[in-house]
Design a protein around this motif. Sequence first.
Motif, mmCIF file in Angstrom:
data_model
loop_
_atom_site.group_PDB
_atom_site.id
_atom_site.type_symbol
_atom_site.label_atom_id
_atom_site.label_comp_id
_atom_site.label_asym_id
_atom_site.label_seq_id
_atom_site.Cartn_x
_atom_site.Cartn_y
_atom_site.Cartn_z
ATOM 1 N N PRO A 145 49.781 16.523 58.173
ATOM 2 C CA PRO A 145 50.472 15.512 58.380
ATOM 3 C C PRO A 145 50.743 14.381 57.357
ATOM 4 C CG PRO A 145 49.440 16.496 60.448
ATOM 5 C CD PRO A 145 48.798 16.761 59.213
ATOM 6 N N SER A 146 51.922 13.753 57.166
ATOM 7 C CA SER A 146 52.057 12.637 56.284
ATOM 8 C C SER A 146 53.173 11.882 56.663
ATOM 9 C CB SER A 146 52.078 13.093 54.854
ATOM 10 O OG SER A 146 53.342 13.770 54.545
ATOM 11 N N LEU A 147 53.151 10.360 56.247
ATOM 12 C CA LEU A 147 54.471 9.656 56.421
ATOM 13 C C LEU A 147 55.299 10.260 55.597
ATOM 14 C CD1 LEU A 147 52.469 6.045 56.350
ATOM 15 C CD2 LEU A 147 53.448 7.261 58.452
ATOM 16 N N GLU A 148 55.354 10.805 54.709
ATOM 17 C CA GLU A 148 56.494 11.269 53.928
ATOM 18 C C GLU A 148 57.244 12.327 54.271
ATOM 19 O OE1 GLU A 148 53.896 8.631 51.790
ATOM 20 O OE2 GLU A 148 53.284 10.484 52.708
ATOM 21 N N ASN A 149 56.035 13.552 55.070
ATOM 22 C CA ASN A 149 57.003 14.634 55.682
ATOM 23 C C ASN A 149 57.298 14.501 56.875
ATOM 24 O OD1 ASN A 149 54.700 15.312 57.286
ATOM 25 N ND2 ASN A 149 53.649 16.669 55.825
ATOM 26 N N GLY A 150 57.155 13.387 57.802
ATOM 27 C CA GLY A 150 57.584 12.931 58.906
ATOM 28 C C GLY A 150 56.802 13.611 60.080
ATOM 29 N N THR A 156 52.237 0.231 69.703
ATOM 30 C CA THR A 156 51.853 0.992 70.927
ATOM 31 C C THR A 156 52.476 0.057 72.024
ATOM 32 O OG1 THR A 156 49.920 -0.573 70.933
ATOM 33 C CG2 THR A 156 49.751 1.321 69.878
ATOM 34 N N PRO A 157 52.194 0.758 73.432
ATOM 35 C CA PRO A 157 52.937 -0.121 74.576
ATOM 36 C C PRO A 157 52.287 -1.410 74.643
ATOM 37 C CG PRO A 157 52.203 2.211 75.098
ATOM 38 C CD PRO A 157 51.884 1.844 73.777
ATOM 39 N N ASP A 158 51.206 -1.757 74.263
ATOM 40 C CA ASP A 158 50.811 -3.101 74.336
ATOM 41 C C ASP A 158 50.855 -4.020 73.239
ATOM 42 O OD1 ASP A 158 48.756 -1.849 72.572
ATOM 43 O OD2 ASP A 158 47.049 -2.498 73.682
ATOM 44 N N GLY A 159 51.887 -3.337 72.237
ATOM 45 C CA GLY A 159 52.202 -4.306 71.110
ATOM 46 C C GLY A 159 51.653 -4.258 69.874
ATOM 47 N N ARG A 160 50.455 -3.314 69.982
ATOM 48 C CA ARG A 160 49.899 -3.244 68.596
ATOM 49 C C ARG A 160 50.389 -2.132 67.619
ATOM 50 N NH1 ARG A 160 43.673 -2.053 70.519
ATOM 51 N NH2 ARG A 160 44.660 -0.739 71.850
ATOM 52 N N PRO A 161 49.901 -2.232 66.287
ATOM 53 C CA PRO A 161 50.411 -1.026 65.429
ATOM 54 C C PRO A 161 49.583 0.174 65.645
ATOM 55 C CG PRO A 161 49.547 -3.141 64.042
ATOM 56 C CD PRO A 161 49.391 -3.242 65.507
ATOM 57 N N GLY A 162 50.518 1.110 65.685
ATOM 58 C CA GLY A 162 50.081 2.454 66.109
ATOM 59 C C GLY A 162 50.687 3.331 65.231
ATOM 60 N N ILE A 163 50.162 4.693 65.400
ATOM 61 C CA ILE A 163 50.718 5.840 64.637
ATOM 62 C C ILE A 163 50.741 7.074 65.606
ATOM 63 C CG2 ILE A 163 48.580 6.892 63.726
ATOM 64 C CD1 ILE A 163 50.085 7.331 61.165
ATOM 65 N N ARG A 164 51.718 7.708 65.459
ATOM 66 C CA ARG A 164 52.130 9.109 66.169
ATOM 67 C C ARG A 164 51.824 10.352 65.180
ATOM 68 N NH1 ARG A 164 56.798 8.096 67.634
ATOM 69 N NH2 ARG A 164 58.266 9.559 66.660
ATOM 70 N N VAL A 165 51.024 11.251 65.343
ATOM 71 C CA VAL A 165 50.775 12.532 64.435
ATOM 72 C C VAL A 165 50.881 13.668 65.057
ATOM 73 C CG1 VAL A 165 49.209 13.134 62.679
ATOM 74 C CG2 VAL A 165 49.109 10.727 63.359
ATOM 75 N N THR A 166 51.537 14.548 64.322
ATOM 76 C CA THR A 166 51.956 15.897 64.962
ATOM 77 C C THR A 166 51.385 17.025 63.994
ATOM 78 O OG1 THR A 166 54.090 15.276 65.996
ATOM 79 C CG2 THR A 166 53.841 17.374 65.492
ATOM 80 N N PHE A 219 43.476 5.219 57.334
ATOM 81 C CA PHE A 219 43.845 5.898 55.973
ATOM 82 C C PHE A 219 43.344 7.341 56.156
ATOM 83 C CE2 PHE A 219 39.369 4.678 55.161
ATOM 84 C CZ PHE A 219 38.914 6.080 54.909
ATOM 85 N N ASP A 220 42.847 7.734 57.263
ATOM 86 C CA ASP A 220 42.444 9.261 57.503
ATOM 87 C C ASP A 220 43.190 9.595 58.668
ATOM 88 O OD1 ASP A 220 40.975 7.676 59.141
ATOM 89 O OD2 ASP A 220 39.112 8.663 58.647
ATOM 90 N N TYR A 221 44.474 9.323 59.069
ATOM 91 C CA TYR A 221 45.090 9.768 60.113
ATOM 92 C C TYR A 221 45.236 11.174 60.288
ATOM 93 C CZ TYR A 221 49.277 9.487 57.362
ATOM 94 O OH TYR A 221 50.124 9.717 56.151
ATOM 95 N N ALA A 222 45.471 11.772 59.026
ATOM 96 C CA ALA A 222 45.565 13.208 59.175
ATOM 97 C C ALA A 222 44.861 14.249 59.412
ATOM 98 C CB ALA A 222 46.405 13.736 57.776
ATOM 99 N N GLY A 223 43.422 13.991 59.699
ATOM 100 C CA GLY A 223 42.326 14.721 59.957
ATOM 101 C C GLY A 223 41.846 14.637 61.258
ATOM 102 N N LEU A 224 41.548 15.680 62.092
ATOM 103 C CA LEU A 224 40.901 15.543 63.113
ATOM 104 C C LEU A 224 39.358 15.713 63.176
ATOM 105 C CD1 LEU A 224 43.719 17.248 65.209
ATOM 106 C CD2 LEU A 224 42.850 14.960 65.387
ATOM 107 N N GLY A 225 38.617 16.153 61.800
ATOM 108 C CA GLY A 225 37.301 16.335 62.014
ATOM 109 C C GLY A 225 36.723 17.126 62.821
ATOM 110 N N GLN A 226 35.615 16.535 63.611
ATOM 111 C CA GLN A 226 34.960 17.322 64.720
ATOM 112 C C GLN A 226 35.825 17.555 65.895
ATOM 113 O OE1 GLN A 226 31.160 15.393 65.444
ATOM 114 N NE2 GLN A 226 30.515 17.027 66.949
ATOM 115 N N PHE A 227 37.031 16.999 66.131
ATOM 116 C CA PHE A 227 37.821 17.205 67.261
ATOM 117 C C PHE A 227 38.529 18.369 67.102
ATOM 118 C CE2 PHE A 227 41.649 15.038 69.614
ATOM 119 C CZ PHE A 227 41.606 15.908 70.431
ATOM 120 N N GLN A 228 37.870 19.478 67.992
ATOM 121 C CA GLN A 228 38.351 20.993 67.617
ATOM 122 C C GLN A 228 38.923 21.383 68.763
ATOM 123 O OE1 GLN A 228 36.038 23.724 65.397
ATOM 124 N NE2 GLN A 228 34.661 22.346 64.651
ATOM 125 N N PRO A 229 39.900 22.548 68.932
ATOM 126 C CA PRO A 229 40.463 23.178 70.342
ATOM 127 C C PRO A 229 39.109 23.826 70.916
ATOM 128 C CG PRO A 229 40.816 24.369 68.348
ATOM 129 C CD PRO A 229 40.259 23.118 67.723
#
Length: 554
Positions: free
Chosen positions: A80-85, A92-102, A164-174
């Motif tokens: 995922p990247s900001l460039e590929n959408g 966020t619902p409480d007014g902070r900067p957030g990011i949605r990643v698919t 800056f590392d929003y695209a990676g999920l690291g140890q968070f595995q299925p």
Amino acid sequence: MRHCLAATLALFAPGLTLADAAAQPRRDSLTIGLSQYPGNFHPNIENMAAKAYLLGFALRPITAYDADWQQGCLACTRLPSLENGQAVLETTPDGRPGIRVTWELRALNWGDGTPVTAEDMRFAWEAGRAFETGFGPAETYRSAYEFSSDDPRRFTIRFDKVTFDYAGLGQFQPLPARIERPRWEADRAGYRTRSAYETETANPALWNGPYRIAAVQPGAGVTLERNAHWIGPAPAFDRIAIRTVENTAALEAQLLAGQIDMVAGELGLPLEQVVALERRAGARFRFAYNPGLTYEHIDLNLDNPLLADRRVRQALLLAADRAQIVARLYGGRQEVAAGAVHPRDAGYDPDTPAWPFDPARAAALLEEAGWRPGPDGVRRNAAGDRLAFELMTTAGNRSREQVQQILAGMWKAIGVEARIRNEPPRVFFGETVSRRRFTGGALFAWVSSPENVPRSTFHSDEIPRAERNWSGQNYTGYRDAGVDALIEALPLELDAAKRRPLWARLQRRIATDLPALPLWHRSDAHVWPLWLDGVRPTGHQNYSSLWVTEWRAR
């Protein structure tokens, strides 16, 4: 198809006749030696090198860093990247900067033929968000405040921080939700020991990589067999045996006797032992030395009053002639470390305090801190306490045991007593270190990914404690509000150039406080059979086993 074509062409290579090819033995198995055994088999609980190497054969994380230190997809179709959408900045619902990643999942099957789906990621997210479960790193799950999916192969996570590392999920595995969710719902706090990964480790439905764990010999080894439902390039071997030999001299003996085929450089023989082996048996094996992000150090328990004064910690490092140790034990092949950040890493600050060998300055610091020479040569404070503590490491690791002895001698010269007590790795990591049961120093290594923000090891919120089911890896108990603030600010800066001054401030502050004593950045020493090709050491925590489908027998 490409692999099949290559094998066919090899039969007609110059100098190789059909008769010669027929005479070549078919190598359908590979035996690998490791010096440690995993403390557990759950991919999202605790991060231990032996487990990471072993699970690389049997599980596919969503993303990983490759041998070129570039992040890419293993279980997803594209990063995922900001460039590929696939990543979108939002509020966020409480007014902070957030990011949605698919992320969109590749076609993967568990070992019983059931597809890996977004529901398996949803369960991993739910269990990670329940902090009594003990998943780590906790901050990932804390930040991931919403999970959604509109397709079995696609899932979206909304984070309340833009990193800056929003695209990676690291140890968070299925995790296989149909198997693990009922166990988790029955006992969330006890799940880490009731999980099928612990009680039914050989269940094929737990594994989605090219191999599955087929048999386990506790403390001794694991047998991997091909996953019949693997969708991807076929691995070369029908079976891989992982054999744990915690005594490195015995590990070398088994290699020379042909009882094992190779020793994994990620967690096998110490470098100086491999250098000596190459001098004696260089024609029998292939050798490779790979510098990387493995950082040897000593965690100090700062709850021990003797070690709570940073002047004492600084004195310990000043009195340790690390350059001499590297020269004597490793032939100069290791690089003395100023801290956890490797000089090759983008965040490295060359002006980090280095603490060169200076025993006179070390003695002066101890005097300043109120420690005077005692009648037995060990310093004492005004209350009569002796400046003595336990120094622990993994039993059977000849290199570390030598380092302990050398350091104990160097510290004795300035009036500090280090009492050596060691434990088998599975006890040392599984109980003593992870639950902060060591009282003095713990000598071991961290392995990180490139530009890894050290939240889990230095942020005060990551100190393991019972109510969090011992998640977190700040084993020193280090607490510093300024360091916490830098660790929180660093991931939020997307501009690499603007991150550098933050990295510099963080490294200088930790190198002054010294909650852990840096020793050296390790070079992994790999020993392979002459007939094995395709192993590419990475030099970081995403080990070569993740790319086992590239391994080939000649």
